[in-house]
Design an enzyme around this catalytic site. Structure first.
Site, PDB file in Angstrom:
ATOM      1  N   LYS A 195     -27.940 -29.626 -11.828  1.00  0.00           N
ATOM      2  CA  LYS A 195     -28.891 -28.626 -12.331  1.00  0.00           C
ATOM      3  C   LYS A 195     -29.466 -29.054 -13.672  1.00  0.00           C
ATOM      4  O   LYS A 195     -28.731 -29.559 -14.533  1.00  0.00           O
ATOM      5  CB  LYS A 195     -28.197 -27.257 -12.453  1.00  0.00           C
ATOM      6  CG  LYS A 195     -27.463 -26.867 -11.167  1.00  0.00           C
ATOM      7  CD  LYS A 195     -26.813 -25.506 -11.233  1.00  0.00           C
ATOM      8  CE  LYS A 195     -25.911 -25.296 -10.022  1.00  0.00           C
ATOM      9  NZ  LYS A 195     -24.495 -25.656 -10.242  1.00  0.00           N
ATOM     10  N   HIS A 213     -31.625 -24.658 -13.553  1.00  0.00           N
ATOM     11  CA  HIS A 213     -30.389 -23.871 -13.649  1.00  0.00           C
ATOM     12  C   HIS A 213     -30.656 -22.391 -13.974  1.00  0.00           C
ATOM     13  O   HIS A 213     -30.020 -21.506 -13.421  1.00  0.00           O
ATOM     14  CB  HIS A 213     -29.479 -24.497 -14.706  1.00  0.00           C
ATOM     15  CG  HIS A 213     -28.036 -24.156 -14.545  1.00  0.00           C
ATOM     16  ND1 HIS A 213     -27.030 -24.987 -14.942  1.00  0.00           N
ATOM     17  CD2 HIS A 213     -27.411 -23.066 -14.027  1.00  0.00           C
ATOM     18  CE1 HIS A 213     -25.860 -24.423 -14.666  1.00  0.00           C
ATOM     19  NE2 HIS A 213     -26.073 -23.260 -14.111  1.00  0.00           N
ATOM     20  N   TYR A 254     -21.811 -28.278 -17.004  1.00  0.00           N
ATOM     21  CA  TYR A 254     -20.364 -28.167 -16.731  1.00  0.00           C
ATOM     22  C   TYR A 254     -19.605 -29.278 -17.472  1.00  0.00           C
ATOM     23  O   TYR A 254     -18.391 -29.211 -17.630  1.00  0.00           O
ATOM     24  CB  TYR A 254     -20.056 -28.213 -15.223  1.00  0.00           C
ATOM     25  CG  TYR A 254     -20.748 -27.130 -14.403  1.00  0.00           C
ATOM     26  CD1 TYR A 254     -21.309 -26.011 -15.020  1.00  0.00           C
ATOM     27  CD2 TYR A 254     -20.838 -27.211 -13.023  1.00  0.00           C
ATOM     28  CE1 TYR A 254     -21.949 -25.029 -14.276  1.00  0.00           C
ATOM     29  CE2 TYR A 254     -21.465 -26.223 -12.273  1.00  0.00           C
ATOM     30  CZ  TYR A 254     -22.033 -25.135 -12.911  1.00  0.00           C
ATOM     31  OH  TYR A 254     -22.662 -24.161 -12.173  1.00  0.00           O
ATOM     32  N   ASP A 296     -20.930 -28.935  -5.788  1.00  0.00           N
ATOM     33  CA  ASP A 296     -21.914 -28.250  -6.618  1.00  0.00           C
ATOM     34  C   ASP A 296     -21.570 -28.449  -8.101  1.00  0.00           C
ATOM     35  O   ASP A 296     -20.555 -27.948  -8.577  1.00  0.00           O
ATOM     36  CB  ASP A 296     -21.939 -26.749  -6.305  1.00  0.00           C
ATOM     37  CG  ASP A 296     -23.035 -26.060  -7.092  1.00  0.00           C
ATOM     38  OD1 ASP A 296     -24.208 -26.185  -6.690  1.00  0.00           O
ATOM     39  OD2 ASP A 296     -22.733 -25.435  -8.141  1.00  0.00           O
TER      40      ASP A 296
HETATM   41  N1  LIG Z   1     -26.016 -21.493 -10.971  1.00  0.00           N
HETATM   42  C1  LIG Z   1     -25.268 -20.843 -11.813  1.00  0.00           C
HETATM   43  O1  LIG Z   1     -25.722 -20.340 -12.849  1.00  0.00           O
HETATM   44  C2  LIG Z   1     -23.815 -20.700 -11.504  1.00  0.00           C
HETATM   45  C3  LIG Z   1     -23.046 -19.729 -12.182  1.00  0.00           C
HETATM   46  C4  LIG Z   1     -21.709 -19.591 -11.839  1.00  0.00           C
HETATM   47  C5  LIG Z   1     -21.144 -20.408 -10.861  1.00  0.00           C
HETATM   48  N2  LIG Z   1     -21.897 -21.365 -10.242  1.00  0.00           N
HETATM   49  C6  LIG Z   1     -21.330 -22.255  -9.195  1.00  0.00           C
HETATM   50  O2  LIG Z   1     -20.527 -21.489  -8.316  1.00  0.00           O
HETATM   51  C7  LIG Z   1     -19.193 -21.971  -8.327  1.00  0.00           C
HETATM   52  C8  LIG Z   1     -18.201 -20.863  -8.057  1.00  0.00           C
HETATM   53  O3  LIG Z   1     -18.275 -19.826  -8.992  1.00  0.00           O
HETATM   54  P1  LIG Z   1     -17.145 -19.531 -10.063  1.00  0.00           P
HETATM   55  O4  LIG Z   1     -16.549 -20.803 -10.487  1.00  0.00           O
HETATM   56  O5  LIG Z   1     -17.746 -18.651 -11.087  1.00  0.00           O
HETATM   57  O6  LIG Z   1     -16.084 -18.627  -9.336  1.00  0.00           O
HETATM   58  P2  LIG Z   1     -15.412 -18.329  -7.912  1.00  0.00           P
HETATM   59  O7  LIG Z   1     -15.524 -19.482  -7.002  1.00  0.00           O
HETATM   60  O8  LIG Z   1     -15.903 -17.001  -7.475  1.00  0.00           O
HETATM   61  O9  LIG Z   1     -13.897 -18.121  -8.383  1.00  0.00           O
HETATM   62  C9  LIG Z   1     -13.139 -19.143  -8.938  1.00  0.00           C
HETATM   63  C10 LIG Z   1     -11.771 -18.560  -9.288  1.00  0.00           C
HETATM   64  O10 LIG Z   1     -11.092 -18.172  -8.087  1.00  0.00           O
HETATM   65  C11 LIG Z   1      -9.836 -18.835  -7.992  1.00  0.00           C
HETATM   66  N3  LIG Z   1      -9.637 -19.117  -6.549  1.00  0.00           N
HETATM   67  C12 LIG Z   1     -10.351 -19.977  -5.788  1.00  0.00           C
HETATM   68  N4  LIG Z   1      -9.929 -19.947  -4.513  1.00  0.00           N
HETATM   69  C13 LIG Z   1      -8.923 -19.055  -4.459  1.00  0.00           C
HETATM   70  C14 LIG Z   1      -8.087 -18.593  -3.414  1.00  0.00           C
HETATM   71  N5  LIG Z   1      -8.224 -19.054  -2.166  1.00  0.00           N
HETATM   72  N6  LIG Z   1      -7.145 -17.663  -3.704  1.00  0.00           N
HETATM   73  C15 LIG Z   1      -7.014 -17.191  -4.979  1.00  0.00           C
HETATM   74  N7  LIG Z   1      -7.781 -17.577  -6.001  1.00  0.00           N
HETATM   75  C16 LIG Z   1      -8.730 -18.510  -5.759  1.00  0.00           C
HETATM   76  C17 LIG Z   1      -9.984 -20.061  -8.847  1.00  0.00           C
HETATM   77  O11 LIG Z   1      -8.719 -20.481  -9.329  1.00  0.00           O
HETATM   78  P3  LIG Z   1      -8.215 -22.014  -9.402  1.00  0.00           P
HETATM   79  O12 LIG Z   1      -9.382 -22.885  -9.707  1.00  0.00           O
HETATM   80  O13 LIG Z   1      -7.227 -21.974 -10.503  1.00  0.00           O
HETATM   81  O14 LIG Z   1      -7.598 -22.310  -8.063  1.00  0.00           O
HETATM   82  C18 LIG Z   1     -10.857 -19.557  -9.972  1.00  0.00           C
HETATM   83  O15 LIG Z   1     -10.091 -18.834 -10.928  1.00  0.00           O
HETATM   84  C19 LIG Z   1     -19.081 -22.618  -9.709  1.00  0.00           C
HETATM   85  O16 LIG Z   1     -17.972 -23.465  -9.815  1.00  0.00           O
HETATM   86  C20 LIG Z   1     -20.412 -23.320  -9.798  1.00  0.00           C
HETATM   87  O17 LIG Z   1     -20.411 -24.498  -9.024  1.00  0.00           O
HETATM   88  C21 LIG Z   1     -23.228 -21.508 -10.543  1.00  0.00           C
END
Ligand SMILES: NC(=O)c1ccc[n+]([C@@H]2O[C@H](COP(=O)([O-])OP(=O)(O)OC[C@H]3O[C@@H](n4cnc5c(N)ncnc54)[C@H](OP(=O)(O)O)[C@@H]3O)[C@@H](O)[C@H]2O)c1
Length: 305
Positions: free
Chosen positions: A77, A110, A52, A47
């Site tokens: 997006k 997006h 990004y 994704d």
């Molecule tokens: N459409 C939109 O507007 C939108 C907005 C936000 C996000 N997104 C998408 O959703 C994805 C995920 O959301 P997000 O990046 O906000 O956050 P998330 O996946 O909820 O959390 C990421 C955080 O969790 C940590 N983490 C991951 N797996 C872990 C585990 N097993 N144990 C402990 N910590 C862990 C990561 O650390 P490390 O990386 O340091 O391991 C990072 O700090 C994004 O990357 C993006 O692709 C889309």
């Protein structure tokens, strides 16, 4: 433990993998390694997004992996400044070029917010109020074969209805929204299921600023212990069991592996988690309304225009 669906079928007939690697906030130098680790671990869904700023490195890692293009699911997006119909194809081509592919599996609007290209965050009220011209151009991209499925992101029910009131050739295949323990959105999930709209759960772990709290939620920790899995696996499994695609982001190889292992929670455990998530006031981690100086909350139902 019982298994959960590895894919969902979209209206196009395409099968989208239920767990993806999220690429937001994955820094240069990290994101390529994360993609390589993910593909090695068994992920087939990445994704990403133009904003990004890392699609080139993602693309390089994909090409290096040796996977055939059709084995992978790539999402990108369309960013807010490119909603004008005359800009959509160039924006798509840019992402395709960076990723090094000639089609995307999924291209999302997006945000339900269009900005003008001149100036910073200058709202294009017309295209924000009526995204149909943008959508029509996306439909054209499907017909041209540059995108296999199109969808939306961060649209609430009112915004979805505002779009789907138009004579769409293709309905949105997914809506990517924030869904986590802190912001479970049960009403949106119910509505989406009734309307055959697949939701994708972003920030499923609470994003980097709330992941610690998520993994320390007593119900999550207790279930993890009972089931012999990790707290992150409890939360990610819950997301898939709710019937959503889930997009955990990590740049840490061991966590990347961990996050792909989803398990069907016993019904009692699932219900407990669902109730605990709904028992506190919802709290988003992602809401750029203020930063963008919109003058209104983009997640509200009532907009000033
Ligand atoms: N459409 C939109 O507007 C939108 C907005 C936000 C996000 N997104 C998408 O959703 C994805 C995920 O959301 P997000 O990046 O906000 O956050 P998330 O996946 O909820 O959390 C990421 C955080 O969790 C940590 N983490 C991951 N797996 C872990 C585990 N097993 N144990 C402990 N910590 C862990 C990561 O650390 P490390 O990386 O340091 O391991 C990072 O700090 C994004 O990357 C993006 O692709 C889309």
């Amino acid at each position: 433990m019982a298994s959960l669906p590895s894919h969902y079928t979209l209206p196009s007939g395409d099968r989208i993998p239920s767990v993806a690697l999220g690429c937001w906030k994955a820094s240069p130098g990290e994101v390529g390694l994360a993609v390589s680790a993910a593909l090695k671990a068994g992920y087939r869904h990445i994704d990403g997004a133009y904003v990004y700023g890392n699609e080139e490195e993602v693309g390089k890692a994909i090409r290096k992996s040796g996977f055939r293009r059709e084995e992978l699911w790539l999402t990108s997006k369309l960013t807010n400044i490119f909603h004008a119909p005359e800009d959509v194809e160039a924006a798509l081509d840019y992402s395709l070029g960076k990723l090094g592919t000639d089609y995307l599996d999924l291209y999302l609007i997006h945000w339900p917010i269009a900005f003008k290209k001149e100036g910073e965050n200058v709202l294009d009220i017309e295209l924000t109020a009526n995204p149909y011209p943008t959508w029509k151009k996306l439909e054209e991209m499907v017909d041209k074969g540059k995108v296999r499925n199109i969808g939306i992101s961060n649209f609430n029910i009112a915004r979805i209805q505002n779009l789907t009131a138009n004579p769409l050739k293709y309905q949105p295949a997914v809506n990517q929204v924030e869904l986590s323990f802190w912001n479970p959105q049960p009403e949106l999930l119910k509505w989406a299921k009734e309307h055959n709209l697949l939701l994708e759960a972003y920030s499923p772990l609470g994003s980097n600023n709330q992941v610690k709290e998520t993994l320390s939620v007593p119900e999550v920790k207790t279930l993890a212990k009972e089931l012999g899995i990790t707290p992150a696996q409890v939360v990610i499994s819950w997301a898939v069991q709710r019937g959503t695609v889930v997009l955990p982001k990590s740049v840490t190889p061991s966590r990347i592996q961990e996050n792909l292992q989803v398990f069907k929670l016993p019904q009692g455990a699932f219900d407990k988690l669902e109730a605990a998530a709904a028992a506190h006031p919802p709290k988003r981690v992602v809401n750029p309304s203020e930063r963008w100086e919109l003058g209104f909350d983009l997640f509200d139902n009532d907009w000033p225009f």
